[in-house]
Design a protein around this motif. Structure first.
Motif, PDB file in Angstrom:
ATOM      1  N   ALA A 208      -3.927  -3.864  44.238  1.00 32.65           N
ATOM      2  CA  ALA A 208      -3.653  -2.628  44.974  1.00 32.65           C
ATOM      3  C   ALA A 208      -3.988  -1.409  44.113  1.00 32.65           C
ATOM      4  CB  ALA A 208      -2.199  -2.586  45.418  1.00 32.65           C
ATOM      5  N   SER A 209      -3.700  -1.498  42.823  1.00 30.75           N
ATOM      6  CA  SER A 209      -3.999  -0.411  41.903  1.00 30.75           C
ATOM      7  C   SER A 209      -5.498  -0.113  41.884  1.00 30.75           C
ATOM      8  CB  SER A 209      -3.513  -0.760  40.490  1.00 30.75           C
ATOM      9  OG  SER A 209      -3.940   0.210  39.560  1.00 30.75           O
ATOM     10  N   LYS A 210      -6.301  -1.160  41.834  1.00 28.99           N
ATOM     11  CA  LYS A 210      -7.762  -0.971  41.804  1.00 28.99           C
ATOM     12  C   LYS A 210      -8.252  -0.267  43.066  1.00 28.99           C
ATOM     13  CE  LYS A 210      -8.519  -5.001  38.823  1.00 28.99           C
ATOM     14  NZ  LYS A 210      -9.093  -6.375  38.708  1.00 28.99           N
ATOM     15  N   ILE A 211      -7.666  -0.649  44.213  1.00 30.00           N
ATOM     16  CA  ILE A 211      -8.055  -0.024  45.489  1.00 30.00           C
ATOM     17  C   ILE A 211      -7.634   1.444  45.516  1.00 30.00           C
ATOM     18  CG2 ILE A 211      -7.649  -0.064  47.990  1.00 30.00           C
ATOM     19  CD1 ILE A 211      -7.262  -3.149  47.677  1.00 30.00           C
ATOM     20  N   LEU A 212      -6.379   1.704  45.106  1.00 27.70           N
ATOM     21  CA  LEU A 212      -5.869   3.076  45.154  1.00 27.70           C
ATOM     22  C   LEU A 212      -6.588   3.994  44.179  1.00 27.70           C
ATOM     23  CD1 LEU A 212      -1.977   2.716  45.460  1.00 27.70           C
ATOM     24  CD2 LEU A 212      -3.531   3.694  47.136  1.00 27.70           C
ATOM     25  N   LYS A 213      -6.846   3.486  42.978  1.00 24.70           N
ATOM     26  CA  LYS A 213      -7.466   4.328  41.955  1.00 24.70           C
ATOM     27  C   LYS A 213      -8.916   4.668  42.280  1.00 24.70           C
ATOM     28  CE  LYS A 213      -4.536   3.452  37.944  1.00 24.70           C
ATOM     29  NZ  LYS A 213      -4.431   4.853  37.478  1.00 24.70           N
ATOM     30  N   ALA A 214      -9.547   3.863  43.144  1.00 25.05           N
ATOM     31  CA  ALA A 214     -10.898   4.195  43.599  1.00 25.05           C
ATOM     32  C   ALA A 214     -10.879   5.465  44.456  1.00 25.05           C
ATOM     33  CB  ALA A 214     -11.492   3.036  44.398  1.00 25.05           C
ATOM     34  N   VAL A 292       8.323   0.229  48.727  1.00 30.03           N
ATOM     35  CA  VAL A 292       7.309  -0.624  49.346  1.00 30.03           C
ATOM     36  C   VAL A 292       7.558  -2.034  48.846  1.00 30.03           C
ATOM     37  CG1 VAL A 292       4.856  -1.191  49.543  1.00 30.03           C
ATOM     38  CG2 VAL A 292       5.585   1.204  49.574  1.00 30.03           C
ATOM     39  N   THR A 293       7.783  -2.959  49.761  1.00 29.26           N
ATOM     40  CA  THR A 293       8.036  -4.345  49.363  1.00 29.26           C
ATOM     41  C   THR A 293       7.528  -5.291  50.434  1.00 29.26           C
ATOM     42  OG1 THR A 293       9.720  -5.846  48.448  1.00 29.26           O
ATOM     43  CG2 THR A 293      10.364  -4.519  50.354  1.00 29.26           C
ATOM     44  N   THR A 294       7.538  -6.562  50.135  1.00 27.20           N
ATOM     45  CA  THR A 294       6.965  -7.562  51.035  1.00 27.20           C
ATOM     46  C   THR A 294       7.932  -7.934  52.158  1.00 27.20           C
ATOM     47  OG1 THR A 294       7.562  -9.035  49.199  1.00 27.20           O
ATOM     48  CG2 THR A 294       5.232  -8.713  49.608  1.00 27.20           C
ATOM     49  N   ASN A 295       7.344  -8.325  53.268  1.00 28.11           N
ATOM     50  CA  ASN A 295       8.115  -8.724  54.448  1.00 28.11           C
ATOM     51  C   ASN A 295       8.517 -10.193  54.317  1.00 28.11           C
ATOM     52  OD1 ASN A 295       9.317  -8.690  56.954  1.00 28.11           O
ATOM     53  ND2 ASN A 295       7.397  -8.877  58.090  1.00 28.11           N
ATOM     54  N   VAL A 296       9.367 -10.460  53.314  1.00 30.54           N
ATOM     55  CA  VAL A 296       9.808 -11.830  53.019  1.00 30.54           C
ATOM     56  C   VAL A 296      11.325 -11.819  52.844  1.00 30.54           C
ATOM     57  CG1 VAL A 296       7.631 -12.469  51.890  1.00 30.54           C
ATOM     58  CG2 VAL A 296       9.512 -11.547  50.511  1.00 30.54           C
ATOM     59  N   PRO A 297      11.967 -13.000  52.935  1.00 31.16           N
ATOM     60  CA  PRO A 297      13.418 -13.053  52.721  1.00 31.16           C
ATOM     61  C   PRO A 297      13.829 -12.384  51.416  1.00 31.16           C
ATOM     62  CG  PRO A 297      12.653 -15.151  53.569  1.00 31.16           C
ATOM     63  CD  PRO A 297      11.423 -14.333  53.301  1.00 31.16           C
ATOM     64  N   GLY A 298      14.911 -11.632  51.505  1.00 30.18           N
ATOM     65  CA  GLY A 298      15.446 -10.954  50.327  1.00 30.18           C
ATOM     66  C   GLY A 298      14.916  -9.554  50.165  1.00 30.18           C
ATOM     67  N   ASP A 319      -3.213  -5.072  51.788  1.00 26.63           N
ATOM     68  CA  ASP A 319      -2.163  -4.494  52.625  1.00 26.63           C
ATOM     69  C   ASP A 319      -1.158  -3.721  51.772  1.00 26.63           C
ATOM     70  OD1 ASP A 319      -1.133  -4.231  55.358  1.00 26.63           O
ATOM     71  OD2 ASP A 319       0.609  -5.317  54.586  1.00 26.63           O
ATOM     72  N   LEU A 320      -0.886  -4.222  50.576  1.00 27.99           N
ATOM     73  CA  LEU A 320       0.009  -3.505  49.668  1.00 27.99           C
ATOM     74  C   LEU A 320      -0.560  -2.129  49.352  1.00 27.99           C
ATOM     75  CD1 LEU A 320       2.428  -3.333  47.726  1.00 27.99           C
ATOM     76  CD2 LEU A 320       1.042  -4.545  46.024  1.00 27.99           C
ATOM     77  N   ALA A 321      -1.851  -2.059  49.073  1.00 23.34           N
ATOM     78  CA  ALA A 321      -2.492  -0.777  48.782  1.00 23.34           C
ATOM     79  C   ALA A 321      -2.396   0.165  49.973  1.00 23.34           C
ATOM     80  CB  ALA A 321      -3.952  -1.002  48.402  1.00 23.34           C
ATOM     81  N   GLU A 322      -2.563  -0.387  51.172  1.00 23.35           N
ATOM     82  CA  GLU A 322      -2.483   0.435  52.383  1.00 23.35           C
ATOM     83  C   GLU A 322      -1.105   1.061  52.531  1.00 23.35           C
ATOM     84  OE1 GLU A 322      -2.524  -0.419  57.139  1.00 23.35           O
ATOM     85  OE2 GLU A 322      -4.128  -1.358  55.952  1.00 23.35           O
ATOM     86  N   LYS A 323      -0.054   0.257  52.298  1.00 23.03           N
ATOM     87  CA  LYS A 323       1.316   0.770  52.440  1.00 23.03           C
ATOM     88  C   LYS A 323       1.647   1.757  51.323  1.00 23.03           C
ATOM     89  CE  LYS A 323       2.150  -1.721  56.091  1.00 23.03           C
ATOM     90  NZ  LYS A 323       1.001  -2.621  56.162  1.00 23.03           N
ATOM     91  N   MET A 324       1.167   1.493  50.112  1.00 17.96           N
ATOM     92  CA  MET A 324       1.383   2.442  49.013  1.00 17.96           C
ATOM     93  C   MET A 324       0.685   3.766  49.314  1.00 17.96           C
ATOM     94  SD  MET A 324       0.995  -0.258  45.819  1.00 17.96           S
ATOM     95  CE  MET A 324       1.055   0.935  44.476  1.00 17.96           C
ATOM     96  N   GLN A 325      -0.514   3.695  49.905  1.00 14.58           N
ATOM     97  CA  GLN A 325      -1.229   4.917  50.258  1.00 14.58           C
ATOM     98  C   GLN A 325      -0.482   5.707  51.340  1.00 14.58           C
ATOM     99  OE1 GLN A 325      -5.471   4.537  50.920  1.00 14.58           O
ATOM    100  NE2 GLN A 325      -5.562   6.472  52.056  1.00 14.58           N
ATOM    101  N   GLN A 326       0.173   4.988  52.255  1.00 11.66           N
ATOM    102  CA  GLN A 326       0.951   5.676  53.285  1.00 11.66           C
ATOM    103  C   GLN A 326       2.054   6.524  52.656  1.00 11.66           C
ATOM    104  OE1 GLN A 326       1.025   1.955  56.237  1.00 11.66           O
ATOM    105  NE2 GLN A 326       2.043   3.723  57.149  1.00 11.66           N
ATOM    106  N   VAL A 327       2.718   5.975  51.629  1.00  7.97           N
ATOM    107  CA  VAL A 327       3.754   6.744  50.939  1.00  7.97           C
ATOM    108  C   VAL A 327       3.133   7.928  50.193  1.00  7.97           C
ATOM    109  CG1 VAL A 327       5.578   6.682  49.193  1.00  7.97           C
ATOM    110  CG2 VAL A 327       5.239   4.717  50.685  1.00  7.97           C
ATOM    111  N   LEU A 328       2.051   7.644  49.486  1.00 10.15           N
ATOM    112  CA  LEU A 328       1.358   8.680  48.709  1.00 10.15           C
ATOM    113  C   LEU A 328       0.918   9.846  49.594  1.00 10.15           C
ATOM    114  CD1 LEU A 328      -0.192   9.674  46.155  1.00 10.15           C
ATOM    115  CD2 LEU A 328      -2.014   8.099  46.752  1.00 10.15           C
TER     116      LEU A 328
END
Length: 368
Positions: A208-214, A292-298, A319-328
């Motif tokens: 996700a970092s690589k995608i966002l930093k681009a 931002v976290t995964t849609n998993v138990p816990g 998808d993690l990068a997409e959600k992090m970008q939404q916050v950003l």
């Protein structure tokens, strides 16, 4: 009353269960911490605990070798002679329960996360299931940290429903963990607080970092937590250092002031594959941070999607990068509101007072 608290690391007791320890001591009980000795053992003694060293590999998965632990637990329990034993993590839960039964001492177990044996299906996991099924005949109470874990144990007939209850993790001290005044940092800062393990989603975090930093070259992508090369689940230090050198990750090492580091972040991220209820996300919520976290138990228990953060697909850096970008991309007012919603959830759903009250009730029932 003598209460033993048994976990795979003294660090774990000090960082996650100290409020319960203090509440028990304040109520006039003796508290004996039983765990492998580390730098936090002396801190527990300074808080008023007694301490007994019990060697235990936290990540070993050789059941035949681990069976020898039963003898170590039995020796410790006979030496301490507690009225009740509070057990956490897989090895105390399994082998400690068998030893406590042999010693005639009631136990209260806490399934704080299912760990690797439930994520990876192999011979070791099958043996672990059988051991759970046998040993969980004996506790007076079994606490789970989310409904999915409880449902899985019931579905596989590993425990009787009548002794189960769900708690919101270890809870969080909302008085101690207070938000700082809102500030959007420049550059925008994401923080993951976790040991460097594959199952925590660190590889996906770097993807996700690589995608966002681009798109946003100045964004800060940070990791706070220990490097654990034990077994096959830890990411090697050389790889973490390589990511840092290449600029994908700022590795902050470890800290005794996690809250202080979190206050300097704009968003807390945990792309884990499965958790109990992650303490780091409870802290993030109490500190008023978007998550931002995964849609998993816990993990999913800590986020109302779009309200105090975003849920992403597990094992998906894209998808993690997409959600992090939404916050950003949120304007300041929306970012501040999202953090306020996190704080509100912490106060309403995760306050540790409820967890401590349920433990006192369970201890009373177990020692009648």
């Amino acid at each position: 009353m003598r209460v033993a608290i048994v976990i795979n690391k003294s660090w774990n007791i000090y960082n996650f269960r100290l409020s319960l320890v203090k509440a028990l001591l304040a109520a006039g009980h003796e508290v004996i911490a039983i765990a492998p000795e580390d730098a936090y053992s002396a801190k527990l003694v300074a808080e008023g605990c007694q301490f007994l060293h019990l060697p235990m590999e936290s990540k070993g998965t050789n059941p035949l070798k681990d069976l020898l632990l039963i003898q170590n637990f039995l020796k410790a329990y006979k030496q301490v002679k507690p009225d009740v034993i509070l057990q956490y993590t897989i090895k105390p839960n399994i082998y400690g329960s068998i030893a406590a039964k042999l010693a005639g001492i009631p136990t209260i177990n806490n399934v704080s996360g299912l760990g690797t044996v439930f994520i990876v299906q192999n011979l070791v996991s099958k043996v672990a299931m059988a051991l759970y099924k046998f040993s969980f005949q004996f506790p007076a109470k079994v606490f789970f940290q989310n409904n999915d874990d409880k449902a899985l144990f019931l579905e596989r007939k590993l425990v009787r429903e009548s002794i189960t209850e769900v708690l919101p993790g270890s809870g969080i001290d909302t008085q101690r963990f207070q938000p700082a005044p809102f500030q959007r940092h420049d550059p925008f800062t994401f923080l993951m607080v976790s040991r460097a393990l594959y199952e925590k989603g660190l590889v996906e975090y770097v993807e996700a970092s690589k995608i966002l930093k681009a798109k946003f070259p100045n964004v800060r992508i940070q990791l706070l937590g220990g490097i654990d090369e034990e077994g096959n689940i830890g990411i090697k230090r050389t790889l973490v250092e390589q990511w840092a050198q290449e600029g994908w990750l700022e590795y902050l090492g470890t800290s005794d002031d996690v809250a202080g580091v979190m206050r300097q972040a704009d968003c807390v991220v945990l792309p884990s594959y499965r958790e109990g209820t992650p303490r780091t996300l409870l802290e993030a919520a109490a500190l008023g941070k978007p998550i931002v976290t995964t849609n998993v138990p816990g993990c999913k228990e800590t986020v109302v999607d779009g309200y105090n953060g975003y849920l992403c697909e597990v094992r998906s850096g894209v998808d993690l990068a997409e959600k992090m970008q939404q916050v950003l991309s949120l304007p300041d007012t929306a970012l501040q509101t999202m953090g306020q919603h996190s704080r509100q959830l912490a106060e309403e759903k995760f306050d540790e007072k409820y967890v401590i009250d349920r433990y006192f009730a369970a201890i009373k029932d177990a020692t009648k």
